[in-house]
Design an enzyme around this catalytic site. Structure first.
Site, PDB file in Angstrom:
ATOM      1  N   GLU A 110      56.994  71.935 105.761  1.00  0.00           N
ATOM      2  CA  GLU A 110      56.198  73.139 106.072  1.00  0.00           C
ATOM      3  C   GLU A 110      56.845  74.386 105.470  1.00  0.00           C
ATOM      4  OE1 GLU A 110      56.113  71.974 110.271  1.00  0.00           O
ATOM      5  OE2 GLU A 110      53.944  72.258 110.199  1.00  0.00           O
ATOM      6  N   GLU A 130      55.610  63.858 112.055  1.00  0.00           N
ATOM      7  CA  GLU A 130      55.525  64.285 113.457  1.00  0.00           C
ATOM      8  C   GLU A 130      54.775  63.298 114.329  1.00  0.00           C
ATOM      9  OE1 GLU A 130      55.053  66.195 110.836  1.00  0.00           O
ATOM     10  OE2 GLU A 130      55.906  68.191 111.130  1.00  0.00           O
TER      11      GLU A 130
HETATM   12  C1  3H9 Z   1      58.920  68.741 113.210  1.00  0.00           C
HETATM   13  O1  3H9 Z   1      59.471  69.006 112.184  1.00  0.00           O
HETATM   14  C2  3H9 Z   1      57.831  69.604 113.807  1.00  0.00           C
HETATM   15  C3  3H9 Z   1      57.430  70.686 112.866  1.00  0.00           C
HETATM   16  O2  3H9 Z   1      56.059  70.559 112.550  1.00  0.00           O
HETATM   17  C4  3H9 Z   1      57.761  72.048 113.362  1.00  0.00           C
HETATM   18  C5  3H9 Z   1      57.074  72.466 114.619  1.00  0.00           C
HETATM   19  C6  3H9 Z   1      57.308  73.871 115.045  1.00  0.00           C
HETATM   20  N1  3H9 Z   1      66.282  66.744 114.855  1.00  0.00           N
HETATM   21  O3  3H9 Z   1      68.376  58.889 111.521  1.00  0.00           O
HETATM   22  P1  3H9 Z   1      69.807  59.136 111.255  1.00  0.00           P
HETATM   23  C7  3H9 Z   1      69.869  63.202 113.985  1.00  0.00           C
HETATM   24  S1  3H9 Z   1      59.317  67.355 114.103  1.00  0.00           S
HETATM   25  C8  3H9 Z   1      67.419  66.500 115.509  1.00  0.00           C
HETATM   26  O4  3H9 Z   1      70.793  58.229 111.878  1.00  0.00           O
HETATM   27  P2  3H9 Z   1      69.428  58.486 108.473  1.00  0.00           P
HETATM   28  C9  3H9 Z   1      69.828  61.770 114.500  1.00  0.00           C
HETATM   29  O5  3H9 Z   1      69.511  61.752 115.866  1.00  0.00           O
HETATM   30  C10 3H9 Z   1      60.577  66.563 113.139  1.00  0.00           C
HETATM   31  N2  3H9 Z   1      68.259  65.513 115.176  1.00  0.00           N
HETATM   32  O6  3H9 Z   1      70.130  59.245 109.680  1.00  0.00           O
HETATM   33  C11 3H9 Z   1      71.243  61.330 114.208  1.00  0.00           C
HETATM   34  O7  3H9 Z   1      72.086  61.849 115.221  1.00  0.00           O
HETATM   35  P3  3H9 Z   1      73.352  61.005 115.757  1.00  0.00           P
HETATM   36  C12 3H9 Z   1      60.016  65.878 111.936  1.00  0.00           C
HETATM   37  C13 3H9 Z   1      67.933  64.747 114.139  1.00  0.00           C
HETATM   38  O8  3H9 Z   1      70.145  58.909 107.277  1.00  0.00           O
HETATM   39  C14 3H9 Z   1      71.588  62.053 112.893  1.00  0.00           C
HETATM   40  O9  3H9 Z   1      70.686  63.146 112.830  1.00  0.00           O
HETATM   41  N3  3H9 Z   1      61.073  65.150 111.289  1.00  0.00           N
HETATM   42  C15 3H9 Z   1      66.753  64.953 113.416  1.00  0.00           C
HETATM   43  O10 3H9 Z   1      69.287  57.039 108.772  1.00  0.00           O
HETATM   44  C16 3H9 Z   1      71.409  61.194 111.669  1.00  0.00           C
HETATM   45  O11 3H9 Z   1      70.089  60.636 111.693  1.00  0.00           O
HETATM   46  C17 3H9 Z   1      61.345  63.875 111.606  1.00  0.00           C
HETATM   47  O12 3H9 Z   1      60.707  63.269 112.428  1.00  0.00           O
HETATM   48  C18 3H9 Z   1      65.911  66.010 113.797  1.00  0.00           C
HETATM   49  N4  3H9 Z   1      64.774  66.286 113.146  1.00  0.00           N
HETATM   50  O13 3H9 Z   1      67.934  59.066 108.435  1.00  0.00           O
HETATM   51  C19 3H9 Z   1      62.482  63.258 110.851  1.00  0.00           C
HETATM   52  N5  3H9 Z   1      66.684  64.016 112.442  1.00  0.00           N
HETATM   53  O14 3H9 Z   1      74.222  60.786 114.556  1.00  0.00           O
HETATM   54  C20 3H9 Z   1      63.410  62.546 111.796  1.00  0.00           C
HETATM   55  C21 3H9 Z   1      67.790  63.264 112.552  1.00  0.00           C
HETATM   56  O15 3H9 Z   1      73.928  61.876 116.820  1.00  0.00           O
HETATM   57  N6  3H9 Z   1      64.576  62.028 111.152  1.00  0.00           N
HETATM   58  N7  3H9 Z   1      68.554  63.701 113.572  1.00  0.00           N
HETATM   59  O16 3H9 Z   1      72.775  59.728 116.282  1.00  0.00           O
HETATM   60  C22 3H9 Z   1      64.562  60.926 110.348  1.00  0.00           C
HETATM   61  O17 3H9 Z   1      63.548  60.348 110.061  1.00  0.00           O
HETATM   62  C23 3H9 Z   1      65.886  60.427 109.868  1.00  0.00           C
HETATM   63  O18 3H9 Z   1      66.881  60.986 110.685  1.00  0.00           O
HETATM   64  C24 3H9 Z   1      66.225  60.772 108.396  1.00  0.00           C
HETATM   65  C25 3H9 Z   1      67.710  60.405 108.095  1.00  0.00           C
HETATM   66  C26 3H9 Z   1      65.314  59.971 107.472  1.00  0.00           C
HETATM   67  C27 3H9 Z   1      66.050  62.243 108.150  1.00  0.00           C
END
Ligand code: 3H9
Length: 708
Positions: A110, A130
């Site tokens: 975004e 999301e």
């Molecule tokens: C959004 O954006 C809404 C918008 O429209 C705005 C509205 C106003 N937040 O997965 P990993 C942490 S909604 C907080 O193991 P990888 C995760 O918990 C969001 N924490 O790594 C972990 O912590 P820990 C839309 C997050 O390399 C650490 O980071 N975005 C977030 O296997 C490492 O993560 C998503 O849904 C976050 N957004 O994969 C993307 N993301 O080490 C969600 C990660 O303490 N994330 N953490 O356990 C993912 O899909 C994967 O994390 C990603 C990396 C592919 C990025």
């Protein structure tokens, strides 16, 4: 400015670097940092170009999901909208170039769409995931994306949530260019090119918004897909509605509609459950007595004993991850059959477009058949996948102990047998572990990793790490009959049968649980897995049944008639040659006859009772496993059920679901069933205690016994 966001200036080019490891989540503090940088840029006429870039391994992976939890639980009371900040970025006089590597997901994309131009490394991915968290884009993603990529692409991305590779994003118009090598240098070079060009504002574009007729067809098809593929989920429908608003309303009005839908989704139980599942998947990797620093053993080759359905599927899992496999059978015919099945499965994947032929050819080369244990001398891990017989498994492990090198991991794929007894057939129980794959192994995400009393920590750490490499969610559990998943599944399926014995039809039971959200009803699941499997186990363990305790009997009778389920064309249901299911009146008549012979009174049973009895039985057994320490935390049980048993993700797993219903209520209902139906409904002591204390399973820190 915070150290989460840095602003540097050189030769009229400002660089805004977002540095919030590990994934540069767009937290409130990061947004404030960006706002401060934008304020400085707004005041500085010497700045001609602004580059936004992420430090570390990624651009911005999205809003900070933890803050959503704080918002909905009332820990923080308000979230400042990102939308006005994005409009300020879009309105900057300077040209704004977004430089993307890693992932630009959610709020990250975004933000990127508010720039005037977007460039990316070829390895980057963009997406609006999301919906997987039960929400929709909340910072104008549903309004800018259709303007950039067209309505159909925006609907697909926002309603399904899948990531889009840089190359495809370029084709779709989301990106303007792919650059190789140093991203910042590429961005600066690109900036110099565009400095004299116009500053296109995404929100002012409309050429891709389509005609009402074209859009009506897109939205109708998207609704249909969402209903089929994301059954029961509210967010995909909300995402489609928000994009529909983008095609009808002004940008500002569309943003208002998005805000309404976003807030409704965010405060829904579905979103809370899906966010629980997101963090849960990461939490299960954290094992108190096997810390992150535990040394691991390299797994660069694997031997698999048994080329049946499970062994073949497991061979594909390793080959898909690039790990060479030696696949062993006892005779050439069995080996040929196993390999033919693997080839058939791969051919289907090519047909469905999941893999390319080249990928499959490379994977097949990694699978080498053998009839000799001797070849296992060099492998770093063995997975045994033979028939579920303790005597046979012990014989296999005894052979492995003699042949495999010291330090090799000796894993069993047993779904219920005692790991310690299997380990006792070796001189190295520290190397023995359970790796319980779920069928079909190459599809199901769950890997239950079972620790024996002597299993070494480095062996557990290796298997947990390996699960990620194999594309699985590894959950470490303790050793007991059926471990976590199957120990809970037994009483759940037994209750489904009791309901049929008491008067519910086979279809009524399955339909009620399907409507609750389960991928399949419990009786149909039995037909799929093969009713004979449980029948054989029950016969073997009949001597352990407590006298006077009610046992389900219909499945045994069906098996006595040779009705083993799908594979014999008949079980609870009947099946045609294409395995198409239909209700079987003959079974219905037999059930009424058998229940009248044993004198079970028949009555009308509501769908509510069916769901309550089946799901609460699952929860009650889960509570026992938690207290015994077989499951480390309630979330471990949830992740097992979400990834291995088709429990609906939007209900968060059985333990989370019970917490949302309220343990007091769950316990009261279980007590009522105990009085009405019998002793097997006795509430688990942990459930009683938590209910009395007004607590949840999520708050229980666990005994951390067998699994810790
Ligand atoms: C959004 O954006 C809404 C918008 O429209 C705005 C509205 C106003 N937040 O997965 P990993 C942490 S909604 C907080 O193991 P990888 C995760 O918990 C969001 N924490 O790594 C972990 O912590 P820990 C839309 C997050 O390399 C650490 O980071 N975005 C977030 O296997 C490492 O993560 C998503 O849904 C976050 N957004 O994969 C993307 N993301 O080490 C969600 C990660 O303490 N994330 N953490 O356990 C993912 O899909 C994967 O994390 C990603 C990396 C592919 C990025």
């Amino acid at each position: 400015m915070s150290n989460l966001v840095q602003l540097t200036k050189m030769d009229g080019i400002a660089v805004v670097t977002i540095d919030n490891p590990p994934v540069n989540a767009l937290s409130a503090a990061v947004s404030a940092g960006i706002a401060a940088a934008v304020a400085q840029i707004e005041k500085d006429d010497t700045i001609k170009v602004v580059v936004f870039i992420g430090a570390g391994r990624t651009f911005i992976a999205g809003a900070d999901i933890k803050e959503f939890g704080e918002l909905t639980s009332g820990k923080i009371i308000c979230r400042e909208s990102l939308k006005p900040l994005l409009v300020r970025i879009e309105d900057l006089r300077a040209r704004v170039v977004m430089a993307i590597h890693g992932t630009a997901f959610g709020g990250g994309l975004e933000l990127a769409m508010a720039g005037h131009y977007r460039i990316a490394l070829p390895s980057a991915q963009v997406g609006q995931p999301e919906v997987k968290l039960g929400i929709i884009p909340g910072a104008a993603g549903t309004q800018r994306l259709p303007r950039l990529a067209g309505v159909a692409k925006a609907v697909e991305m926002c309603a399904e949530g899948a990531p889009v590779k840089a190359e495809d994003a370029l084709k779709a118009g989301i990106l303007d260019r792919l650059v190789e090598g140093d991203l910042l240098a590429g961005a600066v070079a690109f900036a110099k090119e565009v400095v004299a060009k116009p500053a296109p504002k995404t929100r002012e574009r409309s050429e891709k918004l389509g005609t009402p007729e074209e859009n009506a067809a897109i939205f109708a098809a998207a609704h249909e897909t969402a209903r089929k593929k994301q059954r029961g989920l509210l967010a995909p429908l909300a995402a489609i509605d928000a994009i529909e608003a983008a095609t009808r309303l002004s940008f500002e009005q569309g943003c208002q509609k998005e805000e309404e839908l976003f807030t409704k989704c965010l405060f829904s139980d579905q979103s809370k459950a899906l966010i629980h599942a997101f963090f849960g998947e990461r939490e299960v990797a954290k094992i108190p007595d096997v810390p992150k620093e535990t040394p691991t053993l390299g797994v660069d080759s694997v031997g698999i004993v048994g080329a049946g359905t499970m062994g073949g599927g497991i061979a594909m899992v390793f080959a898909n991850a690039g790990i060479p496999v030696l696949l062993k059978e006892t005779d050439q015919a069995a080996l040929d059959r196993g390999l033919a099945n693997i080839q058939k499965n791969y051919a289907n994947s090519v047909k469905r477009g999941r893999f390319t032929q080249q990928f499959v050819d490379e994977r097949l080369k990694l699978i080498r058949p053998t009839l000799e244990y001797g070849e296992f001398a060099g492998v770093s891990m063995v997975v045994e996948a033979v028939f579920e017989s303790m005597a046979l498994k012990k014989e296999v492990f005894n052979q492995l102990d003699r042949i495999c090198k010291q330090g090799a991991i000796l894993a069993t794929n047993t779904s219920s047998l005692n790991i310690d007894e299997i380990a006792s057939a070796t001189s190295r129980p520290q190397s023995v572990i359970g790796t319980h794959f779920f069928s079909p192994a190459n599809v199901m995400r769950l890997l239950e990793i079972v620790r024996g009393a002597a299993t070494g920590k480095e062996v557990m750490a290796t298997c947990m790490q390996l699960s990620k490499k194999l594309g699985k969610v590894g959950v470490l559990v303790g050793n007991c009959m059926g471990f976590v998943g199957n120990r809970m599944f037994g009483p759940y399926r037994r209750e489904a049968q009791f309901l049929v014995e008491e008067g519910a039809s086979v279809e009524a039971v399955d339909n009620a649980l399907y409507a609750f959200g389960m991928a399949m009803g419990p009786l149909a699941t039995g037909d799929l897995a093969g009713l004979d499997v449980g029948w054989r186990i029950r016969k073997e363990f009949r001597h352990l049944e407590k006298p006077g305790v009610r046992q389900a009997f219909i499945e045994d009778r069906l098996c006595e008639l040779g009705r083993f389920g799908q594979k014999t064309g008949a079980g609870w249901y009947k099946y045609d040659e294409n395995r198409k299911t239909s209700p079987d009146q003959q079974v219905a008549a037999l059930i009424r006859q058998w229940t009248s012979e044993v004198g079970i009174p028949q009555r009308q049973i509501s769908a509510e009772e069916i769901v309550e009895r089946c799901i609460y039985t699952l929860v009650n057994e889960g509570a026992r496993l938690l207290e015994e320490g077989i499951a480390l935390r309630a979330v471990d049980i949830d992740i097992i059920y979400l990834n291995g048993y088709g429990f609906p993700a939007y209900r968060g797993g059985p333990m989370w679901y019970a917490d949302t219903v309220g343990l007091k209520k769950v316990c009261e209902r279980i007590r009522e069933y105990q009085q009405r139906l019998g002793s097997w409904w006795e509430p688990a002591p942990l459930l009683q205690r938590l209910a009395e204390q007004g607590k949840t399973f999520a708050e229980f820190s666990g005994r951390q016994g067998a699994a810790a």
